[in-house]
Design a protein around this motif. Structure first.
Motif, PDB file in Angstrom:
ATOM      1  N   HIS A 108       0.480   1.791 -14.306  1.00  0.00           N
ATOM      2  CA  HIS A 108      -0.307   2.856 -13.684  1.00  0.00           C
ATOM      3  C   HIS A 108      -0.862   2.405 -12.346  1.00  0.00           C
ATOM      4  O   HIS A 108      -0.827   3.133 -11.352  1.00  0.00           O
ATOM      5  N   THR A 109      -1.437   1.220 -12.275  1.00  0.00           N
ATOM      6  CA  THR A 109      -1.994   0.509 -11.110  1.00  0.00           C
ATOM      7  C   THR A 109      -3.351   1.032 -10.630  1.00  0.00           C
ATOM      8  O   THR A 109      -3.932   0.468  -9.703  1.00  0.00           O
ATOM      9  N   ASP A 110      -3.896   2.089 -11.251  1.00  0.00           N
ATOM     10  CA  ASP A 110      -5.124   2.686 -10.716  1.00  0.00           C
ATOM     11  C   ASP A 110      -6.056   3.140 -11.837  1.00  0.00           C
ATOM     12  O   ASP A 110      -6.630   4.229 -11.780  1.00  0.00           O
ATOM     13  N   LEU A 111      -6.223   2.291 -12.836  1.00  0.00           N
ATOM     14  CA  LEU A 111      -6.989   2.664 -14.028  1.00  0.00           C
ATOM     15  C   LEU A 111      -8.480   2.363 -13.889  1.00  0.00           C
ATOM     16  O   LEU A 111      -9.106   1.825 -14.784  1.00  0.00           O
ATOM     17  N   TRP A 112      -9.067   2.754 -12.751  1.00  0.00           N
ATOM     18  CA  TRP A 112     -10.504   2.628 -12.599  1.00  0.00           C
ATOM     19  C   TRP A 112     -11.166   3.843 -13.242  1.00  0.00           C
ATOM     20  O   TRP A 112     -10.505   4.790 -13.683  1.00  0.00           O
ATOM     21  N   ALA A 113     -12.506   3.833 -13.290  1.00  0.00           N
ATOM     22  CA  ALA A 113     -13.238   4.860 -14.028  1.00  0.00           C
ATOM     23  C   ALA A 113     -12.959   6.268 -13.531  1.00  0.00           C
ATOM     24  O   ALA A 113     -12.998   7.229 -14.310  1.00  0.00           O
ATOM     25  N   GLY A 114     -12.657   6.428 -12.235  1.00  0.00           N
ATOM     26  CA  GLY A 114     -12.411   7.748 -11.684  1.00  0.00           C
ATOM     27  C   GLY A 114     -11.177   8.434 -12.231  1.00  0.00           C
ATOM     28  O   GLY A 114     -11.024   9.652 -12.078  1.00  0.00           O
ATOM     29  N   ASN A 115     -10.296   7.688 -12.875  1.00  0.00           N
ATOM     30  CA  ASN A 115      -9.058   8.264 -13.403  1.00  0.00           C
ATOM     31  C   ASN A 115      -9.022   8.303 -14.926  1.00  0.00           C
ATOM     32  O   ASN A 115      -7.957   8.491 -15.516  1.00  0.00           O
ATOM     33  N   LEU A 116     -10.183   8.124 -15.546  1.00  0.00           N
ATOM     34  CA  LEU A 116     -10.260   8.105 -17.005  1.00  0.00           C
ATOM     35  C   LEU A 116     -11.180   9.208 -17.509  1.00  0.00           C
ATOM     36  O   LEU A 116     -12.221   9.495 -16.912  1.00  0.00           O
ATOM     37  N   PHE A 117     -10.807   9.809 -18.645  1.00  0.00           N
ATOM     38  CA  PHE A 117     -11.638  10.789 -19.324  1.00  0.00           C
ATOM     39  C   PHE A 117     -12.044  10.228 -20.685  1.00  0.00           C
ATOM     40  O   PHE A 117     -11.271   9.492 -21.317  1.00  0.00           O
ATOM     41  N   VAL A 118     -13.251  10.573 -21.113  1.00  0.00           N
ATOM     42  CA  VAL A 118     -13.765  10.069 -22.381  1.00  0.00           C
ATOM     43  C   VAL A 118     -14.355  11.211 -23.193  1.00  0.00           C
ATOM     44  O   VAL A 118     -14.657  12.296 -22.669  1.00  0.00           O
ATOM     45  N   PHE A 173      -0.202  -6.578 -13.208  1.00  0.00           N
ATOM     46  CA  PHE A 173      -0.709  -5.788 -12.089  1.00  0.00           C
ATOM     47  C   PHE A 173      -1.797  -4.815 -12.564  1.00  0.00           C
ATOM     48  O   PHE A 173      -2.728  -4.497 -11.828  1.00  0.00           O
ATOM     49  N   GLU A 174      -1.656  -4.364 -13.802  1.00  0.00           N
ATOM     50  CA  GLU A 174      -2.578  -3.361 -14.346  1.00  0.00           C
ATOM     51  C   GLU A 174      -4.023  -3.842 -14.359  1.00  0.00           C
ATOM     52  O   GLU A 174      -4.962  -3.053 -14.176  1.00  0.00           O
ATOM     53  N   LEU A 175      -4.220  -5.132 -14.581  1.00  0.00           N
ATOM     54  CA  LEU A 175      -5.579  -5.662 -14.662  1.00  0.00           C
ATOM     55  C   LEU A 175      -6.308  -5.533 -13.331  1.00  0.00           C
ATOM     56  O   LEU A 175      -7.525  -5.324 -13.294  1.00  0.00           O
ATOM     57  N   VAL A 176      -5.582  -5.648 -12.235  1.00  0.00           N
ATOM     58  CA  VAL A 176      -6.201  -5.540 -10.913  1.00  0.00           C
ATOM     59  C   VAL A 176      -6.504  -4.079 -10.593  1.00  0.00           C
ATOM     60  O   VAL A 176      -7.574  -3.756 -10.065  1.00  0.00           O
ATOM     61  N   GLY A 177      -5.588  -3.188 -10.929  1.00  0.00           N
ATOM     62  CA  GLY A 177      -5.826  -1.780 -10.675  1.00  0.00           C
ATOM     63  C   GLY A 177      -7.019  -1.233 -11.433  1.00  0.00           C
ATOM     64  O   GLY A 177      -7.707  -0.324 -10.962  1.00  0.00           O
ATOM     65  N   ALA A 178      -7.298  -1.799 -12.607  1.00  0.00           N
ATOM     66  CA  ALA A 178      -8.436  -1.357 -13.400  1.00  0.00           C
ATOM     67  C   ALA A 178      -9.753  -1.906 -12.874  1.00  0.00           C
ATOM     68  O   ALA A 178     -10.824  -1.376 -13.195  1.00  0.00           O
ATOM     69  N   ASP A 179      -9.695  -2.949 -12.066  1.00  0.00           N
ATOM     70  CA  ASP A 179     -10.908  -3.578 -11.526  1.00  0.00           C
ATOM     71  C   ASP A 179     -10.585  -4.118 -10.138  1.00  0.00           C
ATOM     72  O   ASP A 179     -10.503  -5.326  -9.925  1.00  0.00           O
ATOM     73  N   PRO A 180     -10.394  -3.218  -9.154  1.00  0.00           N
ATOM     74  CA  PRO A 180      -9.858  -3.636  -7.855  1.00  0.00           C
ATOM     75  C   PRO A 180     -10.738  -4.613  -7.082  1.00  0.00           C
ATOM     76  O   PRO A 180     -10.223  -5.367  -6.259  1.00  0.00           O
ATOM     77  N   LEU A 222      -1.748 -12.772  -6.568  1.00  0.00           N
ATOM     78  CA  LEU A 222      -0.918 -12.027  -5.622  1.00  0.00           C
ATOM     79  C   LEU A 222      -1.203 -10.526  -5.714  1.00  0.00           C
ATOM     80  O   LEU A 222      -1.224  -9.825  -4.695  1.00  0.00           O
ATOM     81  N   TYR A 223      -1.450 -10.037  -6.931  1.00  0.00           N
ATOM     82  CA  TYR A 223      -1.740  -8.617  -7.085  1.00  0.00           C
ATOM     83  C   TYR A 223      -3.149  -8.301  -6.593  1.00  0.00           C
ATOM     84  O   TYR A 223      -3.381  -7.206  -6.054  1.00  0.00           O
ATOM     85  N   ARG A 224      -4.072  -9.224  -6.739  1.00  0.00           N
ATOM     86  CA  ARG A 224      -5.405  -9.033  -6.147  1.00  0.00           C
ATOM     87  C   ARG A 224      -5.281  -8.966  -4.623  1.00  0.00           C
ATOM     88  O   ARG A 224      -5.950  -8.153  -3.970  1.00  0.00           O
ATOM     89  N   LEU A 225      -4.444  -9.824  -4.067  1.00  0.00           N
ATOM     90  CA  LEU A 225      -4.189  -9.802  -2.631  1.00  0.00           C
ATOM     91  C   LEU A 225      -3.634  -8.433  -2.222  1.00  0.00           C
ATOM     92  O   LEU A 225      -4.090  -7.842  -1.235  1.00  0.00           O
ATOM     93  N   TYR A 226      -2.667  -7.932  -2.979  1.00  0.00           N
ATOM     94  CA  TYR A 226      -2.022  -6.674  -2.617  1.00  0.00           C
ATOM     95  C   TYR A 226      -3.000  -5.504  -2.639  1.00  0.00           C
ATOM     96  O   TYR A 226      -3.073  -4.704  -1.695  1.00  0.00           O
ATOM     97  N   VAL A 227      -3.761  -5.393  -3.732  1.00  0.00           N
ATOM     98  CA  VAL A 227      -4.689  -4.264  -3.856  1.00  0.00           C
ATOM     99  C   VAL A 227      -5.787  -4.352  -2.798  1.00  0.00           C
ATOM    100  O   VAL A 227      -6.185  -3.339  -2.211  1.00  0.00           O
TER     101      VAL A 227
END
Length: 333
Positions: free
Chosen positions: A217-227, A250-257, A291-296
């Motif tokens: 997904h690459t963008d699993l921060w709170a703004g893209n989640l419903f609860v 990569f997913e871990l970085v997208g969830a916590d950029p 490397l993924y932290r660098l990219y994001v």
């Protein structure tokens, strides 16, 4: 939660175009502009039978898009379609699309309206961020592991218009980074290009260990989640427009950029409980995470000018993103 504006915020011309778009589903009786996002324009449309749907349109000023952002609404539709028979992936259903750009001047995706409430900005009764709760983090880890069971044919961005895909992960990731560096140059944004290229070259072997392109997904921060409003547990995931075929890490970085520390223990436990395994704590796994932290971080730095960010918050945002970029480079010795 994105701010919801009333019908008067939507021009008559746009309302008329939206009515044409959703007509196969029913008569448009109400439309609200949903704000809070920084890329697409999103509307919540009410149909004659009371059903609510979400209509998403891409930016029309393609000259201000980054290289990887071409045709992103099509990527979102693709991912939702891949999840259509996987209810455990908690994504909206694609109801219809219009990629002709003849009704509105951009690609259009119409999707089902998710139950639940947006996670962003919610807190527990004791005042703690709802996003930090172990139960929610566990659910997120489970979701990630399930999503990562979907594999593709190539690595990189699915949107072929961007030209950022390849048969190997080192090649695809190199193209992705190279496109961002080209965007930085085009917009006059100073970034440590030579250091970034050197780090990428130095750690190519670590990237080469990724042999299966899985859906990230690459963008699993709170703004893209419903609860769930009562329990705070995960009920929905949206905005898959930036999804890639790549490395699950990569997913871990997208969830916590902006994160630099370890992933939450509850998230990793959820990932493992759903059968997933991540190579954390291994030399090459840790290098890839950097490397993924660098990219994001590079994305967040480069996008500031083309997006036209403004306001008191921008200086702090830029400093934080540049700090993450520098920290990743310094660690990638």
């Amino acid at each position: 939660m994105p701010e919801v504006l009333s019908d008067v915020a939507v021009s008559p011309a746009v309302r008329a175009a939206l009515a044409i778009v959703v007509l196969p589903l029913g008569e448009l009786t109400g439309v609200e502009l949903l704000t809070g996002g920084m890329f697409a324009t999103t509307y919540r449309v009410t149909l004659g039978d009371g059903t609510r749907v979400v209509v998403k349109t891409a930016p029309t000023d393609t000259g201000r898009l980054l290289g990887y952002e071409l045709d992103l609404v099509r990527t979102e539709a693709l991912v939702y379609a891949l999840a259509a028979n996987r209810p455990e992936l908690l994504m909206p259903r694609v109801l219809l699309t219009d990629f002709t750009r003849s009704i509105l001047a951009s690609d259009v995706l119409v999707a089902s309206h998710l139950d639940g409430v947006p996670l962003l900005g919610r807190s527990t009764p004791t005042g703690e961020p709802a996003a930090d709760q172990p139960g929610l983090q566990h659910d997120l880890g489970v979701f990630m592991a399930r999503l990562h069971t979907i594999s593709g044919a190539d690595f990189g961005y699915p949107n072929r218009a961007a030209g950022l895909s390849a048969s190997t992960w080192p090649e695809a990731f190199g193209l992705m980074v190279g496109a961002l560096l080209a965007d930085a140059d085009r917009w006059g944004t100073a970034v440590p290009t030579a250091e970034i290229r050197a780090a990428l070259s130095r750690h190519r072997a670590a990237l080469a260990e990724v042999s299966v392109p899985v859906l990230v997904h690459t963008d699993l921060w709170a703004g893209n989640l419903f609860v769930h409003a009562g329990t705070g547990r995960l009920t929905g995931v949206i905005d898959t427009e930036r999804a890639i075929w790549g490395d699950p890490l990569f997913e871990l970085v997208g969830a916590d950029p902006f994160g630099r520390g370890p992933a939450p223990a509850a998230l990793l436990a959820g990932y493992a409980s759903a059968g997933g395994a991540l190579p954390l704590g291994t030399p090459t796994g840790d290098v890839r995470l950097l490397l993924y932290r660098l990219y994001v971080a590079l994305v967040m730095v480069v996008e500031i000018r083309p997006r036209g960010y403004s306001g008191d918050w921008v200086a702090g945002h830029r400093a934080a993103a540049e700090g993450c970029l520098r920290a990743a480079l310094d660690a990638l010795i």
